[in-house]
Design an enzyme around this catalytic site. Structure first.
Site, PDB file in Angstrom:
ATOM      1  N   LYS A  48      -6.853   6.832   4.419  1.00  0.00           N
ATOM      2  CA  LYS A  48      -5.594   7.350   4.971  1.00  0.00           C
ATOM      3  C   LYS A  48      -5.531   8.875   4.934  1.00  0.00           C
ATOM      4  CE  LYS A  48      -3.610   4.789   6.533  1.00  0.00           C
ATOM      5  NZ  LYS A  48      -3.951   4.163   7.852  1.00  0.00           N
ATOM      6  N   HIS A 108     -15.704   5.593   2.907  1.00  0.00           N
ATOM      7  CA  HIS A 108     -14.606   5.968   2.013  1.00  0.00           C
ATOM      8  C   HIS A 108     -15.074   5.958   0.560  1.00  0.00           C
ATOM      9  CE1 HIS A 108     -11.683   5.952   5.171  1.00  0.00           C
ATOM     10  NE2 HIS A 108     -11.731   4.658   5.381  1.00  0.00           N
ATOM     11  N   SER A 138       1.131   6.908   2.863  1.00  0.00           N
ATOM     12  CA  SER A 138       0.410   6.224   3.931  1.00  0.00           C
ATOM     13  C   SER A 138      -0.376   5.031   3.392  1.00  0.00           C
ATOM     14  CB  SER A 138      -0.536   7.213   4.630  1.00  0.00           C
ATOM     15  OG  SER A 138      -1.156   6.614   5.733  1.00  0.00           O
ATOM     16  N   ARG A 257       0.787   5.228  11.956  1.00  0.00           N
ATOM     17  CA  ARG A 257       2.211   5.100  11.670  1.00  0.00           C
ATOM     18  C   ARG A 257       3.034   6.302  12.129  1.00  0.00           C
ATOM     19  NH1 ARG A 257       5.315   5.920   7.121  1.00  0.00           N
ATOM     20  NH2 ARG A 257       3.516   7.018   6.251  1.00  0.00           N
TER      21      ARG A 257
END
Length: 295
Positions: A48, A108, A138, A257
């Site tokens: 994120k 990640h 997030s 988002r």
């Protein structure tokens, strides 16, 4: 679907001190023998933090700005995540076996879990860092919609876990600091999400210089336009709406988002913010990086 009930909302597993989603945790050992190529480019960040955005930018650079080529498949197939594993989806390793050079790939993972071949081959790394408060907010919303994670619980409880590094992929602090330290000995371009928001064209030119590539001003402007949050949010090849609802439920929270800097101000209470600031100051003491909480 009965099989989904057996795989989602499972506890995280611990791999060398790093909490991971069960299926990703199972991939870590098997990817240690992965052979990186010298002309690979790795996009790394804590979840994120803007990797989907930078990945789409990179794809457009590699495809010379061609929208048609960038719409050929979902982003997780065009630029696979090294450690990706989920029942019903191709693993990152499977996709990479069929990916011709020069390859773009993502991770990640904490640096300690990265296959050694990336370091041995001096693979170029583009690292994307995003301020911890916005990442926490997030990630909480992502936990709610992406069912491979455990139940997130309340925001207050999740924030405590985030600060303690007990969320998927571990500690944000460790991630941004260790990948940053790597830049002293390895070709790493360390980017900040906030600077990308403030001046995307400038940051794209940094990427081009780092890669040793050149594009016309017109093409760079074209990339800026088509990798804007507004454009990517409605692009099914970039917004993860092609993932089955059983895995990611966009009705709970869309994958893409808000895409703003400073969203944390609408979520953190005064007490949470004060506690976070004190914890942050302790964890980041002596850090050379200057993260921006707002623009």
């Amino acid at each position: 679907m009965e099989w989904v009930q057996d795989i989602y909302r499972q506890p995280l597993v611990n791999v060398k001190g790093v909490p991971l989603i069960k299926y990703i945790g199972e991939m870590v050992e098997s990817i240690q023998s992965f052979q990186a190529w010298p002309d690979d480019v790795l996009i790394s960040n804590f979840p994120k933090s803007g990797s989907t955005w930078v990945t789409e930018i990179m794809e457009m650079i590699y495809q010379g700005g061609s929208l048609e080529k960038c719409h050929r498949a979902p982003i997780y197939e065009r630029v696979p995540i090294l450690e990706l594993k989920w029942p019903g989806l191709s693993t990152g390793i499977q996709i990479l076996k069929d990916t011709p050079a020069p390859r773009l790939l993502r991770t990640h993972l904490q640096l300690t879990l990265l296959p050694q071949s990336f370091l041995d081959q001096k693979v170029k790394v583009i690292y994307v860092a995003h301020n911890a408060k916005d990442v926490a907010v997030s990630f909480y919303n992502f936990y709610k919609m992406a069912k491979g994670h455990p139940e997130p619980g309340t925001w207050d409880n999740f924030l405590e876990k985030f600060m303690d590094g007990q969320v998927s992929f571990g500690s944000w602090y460790q991630h941004v600091l260790e990948w940053g330290e790597l830049s002293c000995t390895h070709p790493v371009l360390y980017l900040f999400y906030e600077e990308l928001k403030k001046n995307p064209k400038r940051e794209i030119k940094k990427i081009l210089e780092f890669l040793g590539r050149s594009l016309s001003e017109e093409t760079v402007d074209h990339i800026v336009q088509h990798t804007s949050f507004k454009e990517m949010k409605k692009n099914p090849m970039a917004n993860y709406t092609t993932i089955p609802t059983e895995i990611m439920d966009h009705s709970v929270s869309p994958f893409m988002r808000k895409g703003i800097v400073g969203d944390w101000k609408f979520v953190f209470t005064v007490a949470q913010n004060e506690r976070f600031d004190a914890h942050y100051a302790e964890k980041m003491a002596g850090c050379k990086f200057n993260f921006r909480w707002q623009l």
